[in-house]
Design a protein around this motif. Structure first.
Motif, PDB file in Angstrom:
ATOM      1  N   GLY A   1      -6.354   5.025   5.194  1.00  0.00           N
ATOM      2  CA  GLY A   1      -6.115   3.953   4.243  1.00  0.00           C
ATOM      3  C   GLY A   1      -6.212   2.590   4.891  1.00  0.00           C
ATOM      4  O   GLY A   1      -6.712   2.458   6.012  1.00  0.00           O
TER       5      GLY A   1
ATOM      6  N   ASN B   1      -3.487   0.622   0.484  1.00  0.00           N
ATOM      7  CA  ASN B   1      -4.527   1.440  -0.142  1.00  0.00           C
ATOM      8  C   ASN B   1      -4.645   2.771   0.587  1.00  0.00           C
ATOM      9  O   ASN B   1      -4.886   2.802   1.794  1.00  0.00           O
ATOM     10  N   THR B   2      -4.464   3.870  -0.139  1.00  0.00           N
ATOM     11  CA  THR B   2      -4.602   5.213   0.430  1.00  0.00           C
ATOM     12  C   THR B   2      -5.369   6.097  -0.540  1.00  0.00           C
ATOM     13  O   THR B   2      -5.707   5.673  -1.650  1.00  0.00           O
ATOM     14  N   ALA B   3      -5.623   7.313  -0.130  1.00  0.00           N
ATOM     15  CA  ALA B   3      -6.361   8.241  -0.986  1.00  0.00           C
ATOM     16  C   ALA B   3      -5.622   8.520  -2.291  1.00  0.00           C
ATOM     17  O   ALA B   3      -6.234   8.838  -3.314  1.00  0.00           O
ATOM     18  N   SER B   4      -4.312   8.387  -2.261  1.00  0.00           N
ATOM     19  CA  SER B   4      -3.517   8.669  -3.460  1.00  0.00           C
ATOM     20  C   SER B   4      -3.421   7.470  -4.396  1.00  0.00           C
ATOM     21  O   SER B   4      -2.842   7.574  -5.488  1.00  0.00           O
ATOM     22  N   GLY B   5      -3.982   6.349  -3.994  1.00  0.00           N
ATOM     23  CA  GLY B   5      -3.963   5.176  -4.858  1.00  0.00           C
ATOM     24  C   GLY B   5      -3.588   3.908  -4.112  1.00  0.00           C
ATOM     25  O   GLY B   5      -3.414   3.906  -2.890  1.00  0.00           O
ATOM     26  N   SER B   6      -3.500   2.845  -4.861  1.00  0.00           N
ATOM     27  CA  SER B   6      -3.184   1.536  -4.292  1.00  0.00           C
ATOM     28  C   SER B   6      -1.872   1.014  -4.858  1.00  0.00           C
ATOM     29  O   SER B   6      -1.534   1.271  -6.018  1.00  0.00           O
ATOM     30  N   SER B   7      -1.140   0.287  -4.035  1.00  0.00           N
ATOM     31  CA  SER B   7       0.118  -0.317  -4.469  1.00  0.00           C
ATOM     32  C   SER B   7       0.286  -1.647  -3.747  1.00  0.00           C
ATOM     33  O   SER B   7      -0.390  -1.926  -2.758  1.00  0.00           O
TER      34      SER B   7
ATOM     35  N   GLU C   1      -0.839  -5.290   0.402  1.00  0.00           N
ATOM     36  CA  GLU C   1      -1.545  -4.296  -0.404  1.00  0.00           C
ATOM     37  C   GLU C   1      -1.727  -3.027   0.433  1.00  0.00           C
ATOM     38  O   GLU C   1      -2.237  -3.083   1.555  1.00  0.00           O
TER      39      GLU C   1
END
Length: 338
Positions: A249, A270-276, A268
Motif C-alpha cells: 500500500g 491506501n491498501t488492497a482493502s481500500g482507501s481511508s 491518506e
C-alpha cells in the motif's frame, strides 16, 4: 536560563517574514518560551517588529542582541550565507541557537557550527519545524505497524514560484537556490523515514543569469533497495506532497511540511482493502519546535533534530550538487565522528 528557571528567553536575530509571521508568534502558544527581543541592522525595522509583536527590546545591531545577558537563546533567521558567522558568535556568547534551514552552505560549515556549540556547551537545532509536528510521529507509527507492508519508495515534492520576485533566495551572494530552500526539506523527510542514503543521482536547472538552481530532481539510494525520488522548484506552481509506497500500500501526506493553519492534517492510507483518511487535528509545528527546544535546554530531554542530523543533511545536499555537476551517481560516505 530563564528568570524563573522554567522559561527560555528568546531573541530573534532578524526581522525576517518567517520570524514575524510564524516563529515569534508561536511562542505565545507554549509556556516555556518567550520572545523578548529582536535585532536588525536597521533599528527602525527592529522597533517596528518589536511594536507589532509586543517585544520588550529592539536592537540596531546583531552584536547587541548576542551580548544581551538577559537572552538565553537566539533564533537565527538570517539569510543562509550568514548562518555560520552568527551562529558561532552566538555560541561563543553562551547562547543556545535555533537556526533556520538550511543550517549551512555545506557540510564543513555545518560541522564547524556544531563544534562551536558543543565547545561552548549550548544547544544547536536546525529549524525543520515539520519534524516536531505530531503528524510525522504518526507516519512513523503507521510504517512500523506495517500498514503498507515493507516501505520501498518515497516521493517528495516541495515547490512554489519565486521567479521575478526579487527575493534574496534568487541570488548567489546569500547562498540561495531551490535546493537550499525547499529541496532540503525533501532530503530531510527522506532521511527521517529511511535513514542515511549511500548514493545519489541528480539534475539541477541553474539559471544562467541568476546563478542559482531554480529547479531540481534527485534519486536517493538507501539500503535494502529503497529509494527516494525528490523534486523541488522555484519556478512551478505550489506543490507540497510526500508519498511513501510500500509492498502492500501507500501513505500520502498532503502539505507535509506546512499544514494549513486551523485545518485537519490528513494522512491518506491506501491498501488492497481500500482507501481511508486519518485526520489529525491541526498542530502548530513552530510552537512544538520552540517547546521541544526549550525543554531540551531546561530539562535535558533528547533533541529531536541534532547537530549530527544536520551535518548528515548537508552531506546529502553537497552530494546532490556534485552529482549534477559531474553528471553521474555520487556515493555518500559518512565521515568519522559524524
Amino acid at each position: 536560563m530563564g528568570k524563573n528557571g522554567d522559561v527560555i528567553r528568546w531573541g530573534s536575530l532578524s526581522t525576517a517574514r518567517i520570524a514575524r509571521n510564524a516563529v515569534v508568534p508561536a511562542a505565545e502558544l507554549v509556556d516555556n518560551s518567550r520572545f523578548t527581543t529582536v535585532a536588525s541592522r536597521d533599528l527602525n525595522k527592529a522597533k517596528a517588529f518589536a511594536e507589532e509583536l509586543n517585544l520588550e527590546t529592539a536592537y540596531g545591531s546583531y552584536e547587541e542582541l548576542i551580548d544581551d545577558p538577559e537572552i538565553d537563546a537566539i533564533y537565527n533567521a538570517l539569510p543562509n550565507s550568514m548562518h555560520l558567522e552568527w551562529t558561532v558568535k552566538a555560541a561563543e556568547a553562551g547562547k543556545h541557537v535555533l537556526c533556520e534551514k538550511p543550517i549551512a552552505d555545506d557540510e564543513a560549515q555545518a560541522r564547524e557550527m556544531a563544534m562551536a556549540c558543543e565547545r561552548n556547551g549550548v544547544l544547536l537545532v536546525e529549524a525543520f519545524m515539520y519534524r516536531f509536528n505530531p503528524r510525522l510521529a504518526r507516519i512513523r507509527e503507521l510504517l512500523a505497524e506495517g500498514r503498507i507492508g515493507d516501505p520501498m519508495f518515497i516521493f517528495a515534492s516541495f515547490a512554489f514560484n519565486l521567479r521575478g520576485s526579487g527575493n534574496w533566495r534568487l541570488g548567489t551572494n546569500l547562498a540561495g537556490g531551490a535546493l537550499a530552500d525547499v529541496g532540503c526539506y525533501c532530503v530531510n523527510v527522506s532521511r527521517a523515514l529511511f535513514g542515511e542514503p549511500h548514493g545519489v543521482y541528480s539534475r539541477l536547472a541553474i539559471d544562467p543569469e541568476l546563478g542559482v538552481d531554480m529547479s531540481g530532481v534527485a534519486i536517493l539510494d538507501f539500503s535494502g533497495s529503497r529509494r527516494a525520488v525528490i523534486d523541488f522548484s522555484f519556478e512551478t506552481g505550489g506543490r507540497q506532497r510526500v508519498e511513501v509506497v510500500g509492498s502492500t500500500g501507500s501513505l500520502v501526506i498532503p502539505r507535509c511540511f506546512l499544514p494549513v493553519p486551523g485545518e485537519p492534517m490528513p494522512i491518506e492510507i491506501n491498501t488492497a482493502s481500500g482507501s481511508s483518511v486519518e485526520e489529525m487535528p491541526f498542530a502548530n509545528s513552530y510552537a512544538h519546535q520552540l517547546k521541544s527546544f526549550s525543554k531540551t535546554v531546561l530539562h535535558g530531554t533528547p533533541a529531536i533534530v541534532t547537530p549530527e542530523d544536520s551535518i548528515a543533511n548537508t552531506r546529502v545536499i553537497d552530494a546532490i550538487k556534485e552529482s549534477s555537476a559531474v553528471g553521474r551517481i555520487v556515493g555518500i560516505q559518512p565521515q568519522v565522528g559524524a
